[in-house]
Design a protein around this motif. Structure first.
Motif, short mmCIF file in Angstrom:
data_model
loop_
_atom_site.label_atom_id
_atom_site.label_comp_id
_atom_site.label_asym_id
_atom_site.label_seq_id
_atom_site.Cartn_x
_atom_site.Cartn_y
_atom_site.Cartn_z
N PHE A 182 -9.73 -8.36 8.93
CA PHE A 182 -9.67 -7.65 7.88
C PHE A 182 -8.77 -6.26 7.78
N SER A 183 -7.45 -6.50 8.25
CA SER A 183 -6.76 -5.35 8.28
C SER A 183 -6.15 -4.93 7.01
N PHE A 184 -5.88 -5.63 6.04
CA PHE A 184 -5.12 -5.58 4.75
C PHE A 184 -6.33 -5.69 3.62
N ALA A 185 -7.51 -6.04 3.93
CA ALA A 185 -8.61 -6.04 2.73
C ALA A 185 -8.62 -5.00 1.81
N ASP A 186 -8.74 -3.46 2.34
CA ASP A 186 -8.85 -2.36 1.50
C ASP A 186 -7.50 -2.34 0.66
N SER A 187 -6.48 -2.51 1.12
CA SER A 187 -4.94 -2.40 0.44
C SER A 187 -4.88 -3.50 -0.46
N VAL A 188 -5.25 -4.92 -0.28
CA VAL A 188 -5.11 -5.96 -1.10
C VAL A 188 -5.96 -6.27 -2.02
N ASP A 274 -17.69 -6.56 3.50
CA ASP A 274 -17.72 -6.91 4.73
C ASP A 274 -16.65 -6.36 5.74
N SER A 275 -15.48 -6.17 4.75
CA SER A 275 -14.32 -5.31 5.48
C SER A 275 -14.81 -4.15 6.03
#
Length: 282
Positions: A182-188, A274-275
């Motif tokens: 989930f590395s980029f979930a918040d940004s994307v 979830d992230s």
């Protein structure tokens, strides 16, 4: 110099002597109009209507490829000159984009279609997640440091609801595998410029607009994961594509598209939640 699109993940492709779209180096996407098929005519009619429609809000137009008219070009199948739609090449501003093509709606056929076409669509809708979820993944590519993961279309057609969740997680992870990070979930997906916010903006419009019914239309999600891997901040995009089956809305809300869009928003929202839970646990 025209060439085959490198980042096309669904639809007919201009390979092995087949008729398909082409691109150039100036950001244009050339989609051929077929002689024996009314779909091209309907899509051209839609673009003319949409481009001149003063009731379309300016902020909504950014979700649609820019239309540059038509042009006679040599067809990719060697059949000679053929009219092509000249559209914006959505991927031209992205180096190595991760892409998801999501066909929206629990029904992909339109009322005016032939019985044979309806039956074909009905079978495909039942045997994919179209009926059960209100949308299905049509194609994808996910970038990682070793290149692209681009599963075959047969595998994509057999995706279940759990597979869809996994793909949406993998799409915003630095790794490709069963345990996404989930590395980029918040940004994307998150934030004021994220995919979720843009999907909500589309939803608000579809709750009111009665001009068109977008049958068998796709939402395209794309962003440059490579930029993230290099420590840069890329931009994520949401576009609507494929308008060969758009029909007049006749003053009625497009509940088929709206319902599918709402369902897809729930899936994306859950992945984002979830992230955050995964981050808290770490």
């Amino acid at each position: 110099m025209l060439k085959v699109p490198e980042h096309q993940v669904a639809g007919r492709q201009a390979i092995d002597g087949k008729l398909g779209p082409l691109i150039d180096n100036s950001g244009h996407f050339y989609k051929p109009l077929q002689d024996d098929d009314e779909r091209g005519t309907r899509e051209l009619t839609f673009y003319h209507s949409f481009s001149s429609n003063t009731r379309i809000p300016h902020h909504i137009r950014r979700f649609f490829p820019v239309f540059h008219g038509t042009q006679l070009l040599k067809a990719s199948d060697g059949s000679g000159l053929r009219p092509h739609l000249v559209l914006q090449d959505i991927t031209s501003d992205h180096l190595n984009p991760s892409i998801l093509d999501i066909k929206i709606g629990s029904r992909t056929w339109y009322l005016e279609a032939s019985n044979a076409y309806i039956q074909n669509c009905f079978h495909r809708d039942k045997t994919t997640t179209t009926v059960s979820l209100g949308f299905r993944i049509c194609g994808l590519q996910i970038y990682n440091e070793s290149g692209f993961w681009k599963p075959e279309r047969k595998l994509v057609r057999n995706f279940t609801a759990d597979d869809v969740r996994s793909i949406l997680r993998m799409f915003v992870s630095s790794n490709v595998g069963p345990e996404p990070d989930f590395s980029f979930a918040d940004s994307v997906y998150g934030g004021c410029d994220g995919i979720l916010e843009r999907l909500m903006e589309l939803k608000t419009w579809f709750e009111d607009q009665t001009m068109y019914h977008f049958c068998s239309c796709s939402v395209l999600l794309l962003f440059d994961k490579e930029s993230f891997l290099k420590g840069k901040t890329p931009f994520a995009e949401v576009k609507l594509i494929d308008f060969a089956h758009v029909v007049d809305g006749n003053g009625v809300i497009d509940h088929n598209f709206l319902g599918g869009l709402c369902s897809f928003i729930k899936f994306v929202s859950q992945v984002l939640a979830d992230s955050k839970g995964s981050t808290m646990e770490d």
